[in-house]
Design an enzyme around this catalytic site. Structure first.
Site, PDB file in Angstrom:
ATOM      1  CB  SER A  49      -1.210   0.300   1.105  1.00 10.18           C
ATOM      2  OG  SER A  49      -1.850  -1.164   0.890  1.00 10.18           O
TER       3      SER A  49
HETATM    4  N1  SAH Z   1      -0.951  -4.256   3.970  1.00 11.93           N
HETATM    5  C1  SAH Z   1      -0.291  -5.302   2.736  1.00 11.93           C
HETATM    6  C2  SAH Z   1      -1.432  -5.045   1.382  1.00 11.93           C
HETATM    7  C3  SAH Z   1      -1.468  -5.855   0.653  1.00 11.93           C
HETATM    8  S1  SAH Z   1      -2.608  -5.262  -0.609  1.00 11.93           S
HETATM    9  C4  SAH Z   1       1.190  -4.341   2.766  1.00 11.93           C
HETATM   10  O1  SAH Z   1       1.054  -3.477   3.653  1.00 11.93           O
HETATM   11  O2  SAH Z   1       1.730  -4.919   1.817  1.00 11.93           O
HETATM   12  C5  SAH Z   1      -3.985  -6.857   0.094  1.00 11.93           C
HETATM   13  C6  SAH Z   1      -3.182  -8.083  -0.044  1.00 11.93           C
HETATM   14  O3  SAH Z   1      -4.768  -9.050   0.520  1.00 11.93           O
HETATM   15  C7  SAH Z   1      -2.655  -9.445  -0.838  1.00 11.93           C
HETATM   16  O4  SAH Z   1      -1.381  -9.941  -0.664  1.00 11.93           O
HETATM   17  C8  SAH Z   1      -3.657 -10.650  -0.984  1.00 11.93           C
HETATM   18  O5  SAH Z   1      -3.572 -11.318  -1.159  1.00 11.93           O
HETATM   19  C9  SAH Z   1      -4.601 -10.196   0.334  1.00 11.93           C
HETATM   20  N2  SAH Z   1      -6.373 -10.744   0.523  1.00 11.93           N
HETATM   21  C10 SAH Z   1      -6.844 -10.717  -0.519  1.00 11.93           C
HETATM   22  N3  SAH Z   1      -8.251 -11.522   0.155  1.00 11.93           N
HETATM   23  C11 SAH Z   1      -7.741 -11.605   1.050  1.00 11.93           C
HETATM   24  C12 SAH Z   1      -8.270 -12.873   2.255  1.00 11.93           C
HETATM   25  N4  SAH Z   1      -9.565 -13.242   1.266  1.00 11.93           N
HETATM   26  N5  SAH Z   1      -7.905 -13.566   3.213  1.00 11.93           N
HETATM   27  C13 SAH Z   1      -6.757 -13.227   3.687  1.00 11.93           C
HETATM   28  N6  SAH Z   1      -5.798 -12.156   2.318  1.00 11.93           N
HETATM   29  C14 SAH Z   1      -6.328 -11.631   1.410  1.00 11.93           C
END
Ligand code: SAH
Length: 206
Positions: A49
C-alpha cells in the site's frame, strides 16, 4: 511525502512509520521507489500500500498499546510491521502462501516478536483468537464481512476497511465502531485497493 501535512497527525503513528524501513518490504526492482508515496507491485499480482494510505488507515484505528489487532491481507508485511509497533499483538492473515513466506522472513530479520501469522481466508477472520480490539482489512470487500464484525470486541471495538467494487474505481475506507451489540459506521476517504478474494488460491492462480 509530508505525511503530517497530508493529514497523518498522530505522533505515535508517524513515529512508527519512521521506524519501519519500507525498503525491506518492496521488491528489488522497485527499491529506488521505496520512499515514494506510491503503491508498488509485490508477488502474486498484489501491491504494497501507499504510505499515506497506511498512515491514514492506521491513525483511523485509534490503536492503544495494550490492544490485540487482526489484520487481513498481510501482503508484503509492511502494514503489519507498523501495527506491531503500536499494538500488543498482531494476528495477520494472508491467502497467498508465497507472500506470507516472504513477510515472515522480514518479520524475523527485523526481530518482531508480537506477530502471529496464518495462511487462510481472512474474509472469515480468525475465530479462535477473537475477540479483537481492532481489525484492519487491507483489501477491498464488497460488503463489510459479517464474520469480522462478529469477531470485533463489543467494548469499543474499531474496524477500518476499504469497501467497494473490485475495479478499484469506487472504494472508500469505512470505520465501524462497535459498542455492545450496536454499531455505527462512517465513511472516511476514497482509496484504491486490490479486492478481498474469498477462499485460498488454487495452484493455477499463482
Ligand atoms: N497490507 C499490505 C497490502 C497488501 S495488498 C502491505 O502493506 O503490503 C492486499 C493483500 O490482501 C494481498 O496480499 C492479497 O493476497 C490479500 N488478500 C486478499 N483477499 C484475502 C483474503 N480473503 N484473506 C487473506 N488475504 C487476502
Amino acid at each position: 511525502m509530508d505525511l503530517r501535512n497530508a493529514g497523518v497527525t498522530d505522533t505515535r503513528v508517524l513515529a512508527a512509520i519512521e521506524r519501519i524501513p519500507r525498503e525491506t518490504f518492496v521488491e528489488e526492482a522497485f527499491l529506488d521507489q521505496a520512499y515514494a508515496n506510491q503503491a508498488l507491485p509485490i508477488n502474486c499480482g498484489q501491491t504494497i500500500s501507499q504510505p499515506l494510505v497506511v498512515g491514514l488507515m492506521t491513525q483511523a484505528l485509534e490503536l492503544g498499546d495494550r490492544q490485540k489487532v487482526l489484520e487481513v491481507g498481510t501482503g508484503s508485511g509492511y502494514q503489519t510491521a507498523i501495527l506491531s509497533k503500536l499494538a500488543r499483538r498482531v494476528y495477520t492473515i494472508e491467502r497467498h502462501r508465497d507472500l506470507m513466506a516472504d513477510a515472515e522472513q522480514r518479520f524475523k530479520a527485523l526481530k518482531f516478536h508480537n506477530i502471529t501469522t496464518m495462511v487462510g481466508d481472512g474474509y472469515k477472520g480468525w475465530g479462535a483468537q477473537a475477540p479483537f480490539d481492532r481489525i484492519l482489512v487491507t483489501a477491498a470487500a464488497r460488503i463489510v464481512p459479517p464474520d469480522l464484525v462478529a469477531q470485533l470486541s463489543d467494548e469499543g471495538g474499531i474496524m477500518v476497511l476499504p469497501v467497494g467494487d473490485s475495479s478499484g474505481l469506487q472504494q472508500e475506507v469505512i470505520r465501524v465502531r462497535k459498542d455492545g451489540k450496536q454499531f455505527k459506521s462512517e465513511r472516511l476517504f476514497p482509496v484504491r485497493f486490490v479486492p478481498l478474494v474469498q477462499g485460498v488460491p488454487q495452484e493455477s492462480e499463482k
